[in-house]
Structure formats: structure tokens, C-alpha cells
Design a protein around this motif. Structure first.
Motif, short mmCIF file in Angstrom:
data_model
loop_
_atom_site.label_atom_id
_atom_site.label_comp_id
_atom_site.label_asym_id
_atom_site.label_seq_id
_atom_site.Cartn_x
_atom_site.Cartn_y
_atom_site.Cartn_z
N THR A 187 1.20 0.88 26.40
CA THR A 187 2.34 1.80 26.37
C THR A 187 2.00 2.98 25.47
O THR A 187 1.73 2.81 24.28
CB THR A 187 3.61 1.10 25.86
N GLU A 188 2.02 4.17 26.03
CA GLU A 188 1.60 5.36 25.30
C GLU A 188 2.58 5.69 24.17
O GLU A 188 3.80 5.62 24.34
CB GLU A 188 1.48 6.55 26.24
N ALA A 189 2.02 6.09 23.02
CA ALA A 189 2.84 6.43 21.85
C ALA A 189 2.60 7.86 21.39
O ALA A 189 2.90 8.19 20.25
CB ALA A 189 2.57 5.45 20.72
N THR A 190 2.04 8.69 22.26
CA THR A 190 1.85 10.10 21.90
C THR A 190 3.10 10.88 22.29
O THR A 190 3.99 10.38 22.97
CB THR A 190 0.64 10.71 22.61
N GLU A 191 3.15 12.15 21.87
CA GLU A 191 4.30 13.00 22.19
C GLU A 191 3.84 14.25 22.95
O GLU A 191 4.44 15.31 22.83
CB GLU A 191 5.02 13.40 20.90
N SER A 192 2.83 14.10 23.77
CA SER A 192 2.32 15.25 24.52
C SER A 192 3.28 15.62 25.64
O SER A 192 4.15 14.84 26.04
CB SER A 192 0.94 14.92 25.11
N ASP A 193 3.11 16.82 26.17
CA ASP A 193 3.94 17.29 27.28
C ASP A 193 3.59 16.59 28.59
O ASP A 193 4.32 16.72 29.57
CB ASP A 193 3.79 18.80 27.45
N TYR A 194 2.45 15.91 28.62
CA TYR A 194 1.99 15.27 29.85
C TYR A 194 1.81 13.76 29.62
O TYR A 194 0.88 13.14 30.15
CB TYR A 194 0.68 15.91 30.33
N VAL A 195 2.72 13.18 28.86
CA VAL A 195 2.67 11.75 28.56
C VAL A 195 2.76 10.93 29.86
O VAL A 195 3.31 11.39 30.86
CB VAL A 195 3.83 11.38 27.60
N LYS A 225 -1.99 5.76 20.57
CA LYS A 225 -1.97 7.18 20.22
C LYS A 225 -3.31 7.87 20.51
O LYS A 225 -3.56 8.96 20.03
CB LYS A 225 -1.60 7.35 18.75
N PHE A 226 -4.14 7.23 21.32
CA PHE A 226 -5.42 7.85 21.69
C PHE A 226 -5.17 9.21 22.33
O PHE A 226 -4.28 9.39 23.15
CB PHE A 226 -6.17 6.95 22.67
N ALA A 227 -5.99 10.18 21.92
CA ALA A 227 -5.92 11.52 22.50
C ALA A 227 -7.30 12.15 22.42
O ALA A 227 -8.21 11.63 21.74
CB ALA A 227 -4.90 12.37 21.75
N ILE A 228 -7.46 13.26 23.11
CA ILE A 228 -8.72 14.02 23.05
C ILE A 228 -8.40 15.49 22.82
O ILE A 228 -7.32 15.97 23.18
CB ILE A 228 -9.55 13.87 24.33
N ASP A 229 -9.33 16.18 22.20
CA ASP A 229 -9.27 17.64 22.16
C ASP A 229 -9.74 18.12 23.53
O ASP A 229 -10.90 17.89 23.93
CB ASP A 229 -10.19 18.17 21.05
N ALA A 264 -5.92 5.50 27.94
CA ALA A 264 -6.21 5.40 26.51
C ALA A 264 -7.70 5.28 26.24
O ALA A 264 -8.10 4.88 25.15
CB ALA A 264 -5.48 4.19 25.91
N CYS A 265 -8.52 5.65 27.24
CA CYS A 265 -9.96 5.58 27.04
C CYS A 265 -10.68 6.81 27.54
O CYS A 265 -11.90 6.84 27.59
CB CYS A 265 -10.51 4.33 27.72
N GLY A 266 -9.93 7.83 27.97
CA GLY A 266 -10.55 9.08 28.36
C GLY A 266 -10.98 9.18 29.81
O GLY A 266 -11.59 10.18 30.21
N HIS A 267 -10.65 8.17 30.63
CA HIS A 267 -11.10 8.21 32.01
C HIS A 267 -10.47 9.36 32.80
O HIS A 267 -11.06 9.85 33.77
CB HIS A 267 -10.79 6.88 32.72
N ASP A 268 -9.26 9.77 32.39
CA ASP A 268 -8.64 10.94 33.02
C ASP A 268 -9.51 12.18 32.82
O ASP A 268 -9.69 12.98 33.74
CB ASP A 268 -7.23 11.17 32.47
N GLY A 269 -10.06 12.32 31.63
CA GLY A 269 -10.97 13.43 31.35
C GLY A 269 -12.28 13.32 32.09
O GLY A 269 -12.82 14.31 32.59
N HIS A 270 -12.82 12.09 32.18
CA HIS A 270 -14.08 11.89 32.90
C HIS A 270 -13.93 12.33 34.36
O HIS A 270 -14.80 12.99 34.92
CB HIS A 270 -14.49 10.41 32.88
#
Length: 396
Positions: A87-95, A368-372, A104-110
Motif C-alpha cells: 500500500t503506497e504511502a507517498t503523497e505524489s500527484d500520481y499515487v 514510501k519508495f520514490a525516484i528522482d 515500489a521497485c522502479g519497474h514503472d520507470g524501467h
């Protein structure tokens, strides 16, 4: 070389599109073997690029082949596309819009980086030597994994090399992590079921107490590492679940103990379940209980090809500068990229995506995993330069 100068090497439109793709995937994550919508979105997007041959070797994976107009070798590039049951715990606009599921492992970015790379090369087909095979792979997070299915489906037939990237939140943006040889461990899993005889907690002498027996098993499993294994070898035995009981005054009939074994050495890997079974059965039998072991063999260790890794490092230095290279230590995480490396030479690199100033410091698999997101165009640039160079590289 500054981050600004690095990013100037990629058109701003590509950068913006890559970020937009990543945010879409982040909002609509899907678990392993369930990536139907994700795969269809990838398929639809690839079909907007000219010259790609697209196939679906499994229902939730996508392969795109780009065959250049000039002769040459074949390079495969791989992205994993599945998410995690977090369950995501970030507050991004694209949660994440899906409760209990998160990238939570960056596969969206990959996935976004590989789509951008495919787009760039589709526009350069006339200049391309050989072939690039874009692998959008399902189910990296769940053994037996998607990679082995794709290998069995023949996606590496005729491939000379394979390269993969992983966004790393604990590696600063602008850095690229390189490992020669052993990089990631084999992640095997086990389940021990201890069967005793339940009863009233006030009359424990009339039961076979599975809680106390299970606790002794957990404690003694640590001897596999501390007493039965050469201390110079890398081995981890972790108990991660202990389930049993339903009330404060009832001794349960059964407890279930789950955990993982991580290793690099093939012999130690083979011996670990033998030792695990011997310890568990010895303790259980000594106290009148029975125990069963279900041992699931995970992925092979990720071992990077030395010659290919050296060539990839040289390419990265050429585009990002020597300061971008970070020689990272092998880790005990697992990755089914290793299935490809069993077939062809491959190397797996980390793309720095952490940023302390933006509080992007949480590890993989954290809520709360996130990437720049500025790491995404760097990853695209790295893929493009690797492909350009390798497909014109003649070994001597």
C-alpha cells in the motif's frame, strides 16, 4: 559532467514523454502474472512507432523487434513491468489508484525508459546495424518468474548480448552502479510446518507445544550461517513469518514458519535445505512433533559477463564521464534477469535515482519508495549509447 549537461543530450520532448509514461504505469500498477492492462498499454504504444515487429509470447509480456537496414549483431534490452503487493504511502500527484498494489521497485520507470528507447531507435531504423530486441517482461517479483517463461518461448534466439537496468533509490542521481561478476544472490524460499498436539495453555504438559518448538527451530536455523558455513562465504538465512495460535489460552496444533535463503555458491545453495531440514526435524522429533519442509528454488544468481560489463562501462564513461561510475558491492537481493544470463552474455547495471534533498531516500519495497524522475532520461541515454556502440562493436 553536470546533471544539466547530461540531460541536454536527450531531447526535452523525449524526457517529458518518458516521465509521463512512468507516471501512468505508477498510477495503474498490476501484480506479477496479472499485468494484462500494462502489457496492452505497452503493446498499443509500441504500435505507434514505425518498423517494429511486435509479439506476445505470454498473455502479460510484450516483445518488440527492430531489425536495422544494415547487417550486425543482436542486442536485447529488458524491462520488468510488474508491481508489488504494497500500500503506497507517498503523497505524489500520481499515487497508485489500486489499493494494496504499488510500483515500489522502479519497474514503472524501467518500462518507460525502454519504451522511450524503442521510440528513438524506431526513428533511426535506416542507420541501425543488426537488431534490437525490446523485452517487456512480466512477473519479475514472483518465482518462478517471467524471465524463464520468455527464455523457453525463444525470445533470446539469435541474441548476442542482453543488458538490463534497475533504478536505484539508494544510489545518487547521476551515478551508474557497475558490478563485475557476481551481483545478486539466488533467492530461495522455504516453509516449515510444525505439527504438534494442541490443548489448554494451563495444562501444557498434556500437549506438544508447537510454539515453543517452532521458537527453538527459528533460533537454531541461525547455526546454518554461523556454524555450518565458511565465514568467508556469503549466505543469509532469514525467517520472515511465524504463524500459529488463535487465543491467549490455547496451545495450537500447528505453526508455520516461512523464510528465505540467499547465496551465491552453488554447493552452499544445495547444502542449505539439507541442513535446514536436519535442524528442524531434530528439534521437532526431540519434543514429539513432526515437521514438513516445502523448499522452493528461486532464481539463479545474477552474474555479469566480464567482457560485456567492461565494454558497457567504457560506453557509459564516454557519455556521462568517469565520475558517473560507482563500483557497487554485490547484494543479497534476487533478480530473474539471471535466467537470460544462463543463455547469453548479459550485464545488469544500476541507474542512480536517489536524491537526499528531495527526501528520495527510501529503499526498494518500501511504502514510501520514490525516484528522482530525472534519472529516467539518464537511463534512456545510457540504453541508446550502449545499443549504438555494441551493435557496431566487432570483437577481436
Amino acid at each position: 559532467m553536470t546533471l544539466f549537461n547530461i540531460l541536454q543530450k536527450l531531447p526535452s520532448e523525449i524526457r517529458e514523454q518518458t516521465i509521463a509514461w512512468r507516471r501512468h504505469f505508477h498510477q495503474y500498477p498490476e501484480l506479477s502474472f496479472q499485468e494484462a492492462e500494462t502489457a496492452q498499454y505497452i503493446d498499443n504504444t509500441l504500435r505507434t512507432f514505425a518498423g517494429l515487429e511486435i509479439s506476445r509470447p505470454t498473455p502479460t509480456s510484450v516483445i518488440a523487434r527492430l531489425i536495422g537496414s544494415k547487417p550486425g549483431k543482436t542486442l536485447a534490452l529488458r524491462a520488468d513491468i510488474d508491481a508489488l503487493p504494497i500500500t503506497e504511502a507517498t503523497e505524489s500527484d500520481y499515487v497508485s489508484t489500486r489499493p494494496g498494489v504499488m510500483h515500489a521497485c522502479g519497474h514503472d520507470g524501467h518500462t518507460a525508459m525502454l519504451l522511450a528507447t524503442a521510440r528513438i531507435f524506431a526513428e533511426r531504423k535506416e542507420q541501425l546495424h543488426g537488431e534490437i530486441r525490446f523485452i517487456f517482461q512480466h512477473a519479475e517479483e514472483s518465482p518462478p518468474g517471467g524471465a524463464i517463461e520468455l527464455v523457453e518461448a525463444g525470445v533470446l534466439d539469435g541474441v548476442d548480448w542482453i543488458v538490463g537496468q534497475h533504478l536505484a533509490s539508494l544510489l545518487p542521481i547521476g551515478k551508474v552502479g557497475i558490478v563485475y561478476g557476481e551481483m545478486m544472490a539466488s533467492p530461495d524460499n522455504f516453509t516449515l510446518t510444525v505439527q504438534g498436539y494442541g490443548g489448554h495453555a494451563g495444562f501444557s504438559h498434556r500437549s506438544v507445544d508447537t510454539i515453543s518448538i517452532g521458537a527453538q527451530i527459528v533460533t537454531n536455523l541461525q547455526h546454518i550461517v554461523s556454524r555450518y558455513t565458511d565465514p568467508l562465504e556469503r549466505l543469509v538465512v532469514s525467517v520472515t513469518q511465524f504463524t500459529g495460535g488463535s487465543s491467549h489460552n490455547v496451545i495450537p496444533d500447528q505453526v508455520v514458519i516461512k523464510g528465505t535463503v540467499r547465496s551465491f555458491n552453488a554447493q552452499i545453495r544445495e547444502e542449505a535445505p539439507v541442513q535446514l531440514r536436519r535442524i528442524a526435524e531434530g528439534i521437532a522429533h526431540a519434543h514429539g512433533a513432526e515437521v514438513t519442509l516445502d523448499y522452493v528454488w528461486g532464481y539463479h544468481p545474477v552474474v555479469n559477463d566480464e567482457a560485456l560489463t567492461r565494454r558497457v562501462e567504457d560506453i557509459i564513461v564516454g557519455v556521462l564521464g568517469q565520475d558517473a561510475i560507482e563500483y557497487v558491492q554485490p547484494g543479497m537481493g534476487g533478480e530473474d534477469f539471471s535466467a537470460y544470463q544462463q543463455v547469453v552474455p548479459g550485464t545488469f547495471i544500476n541507474i542512480g535515482a536517489g536524491n537526499v534533498d528531495q527526501d528520495i531516500v527510501f529503499p526498494h519495497h518500501h511504502p514510501k519508495f520514490a525516484i528522482d524522475e530525472e534519472a529516467l532520461p539518464i537511463g534512456v541515454l545510457v540504453y541508446v549509447k550502449i545499443a549504438e556502440s555494441l551493435l557496431e562493436w566487432n570483437e577481436t
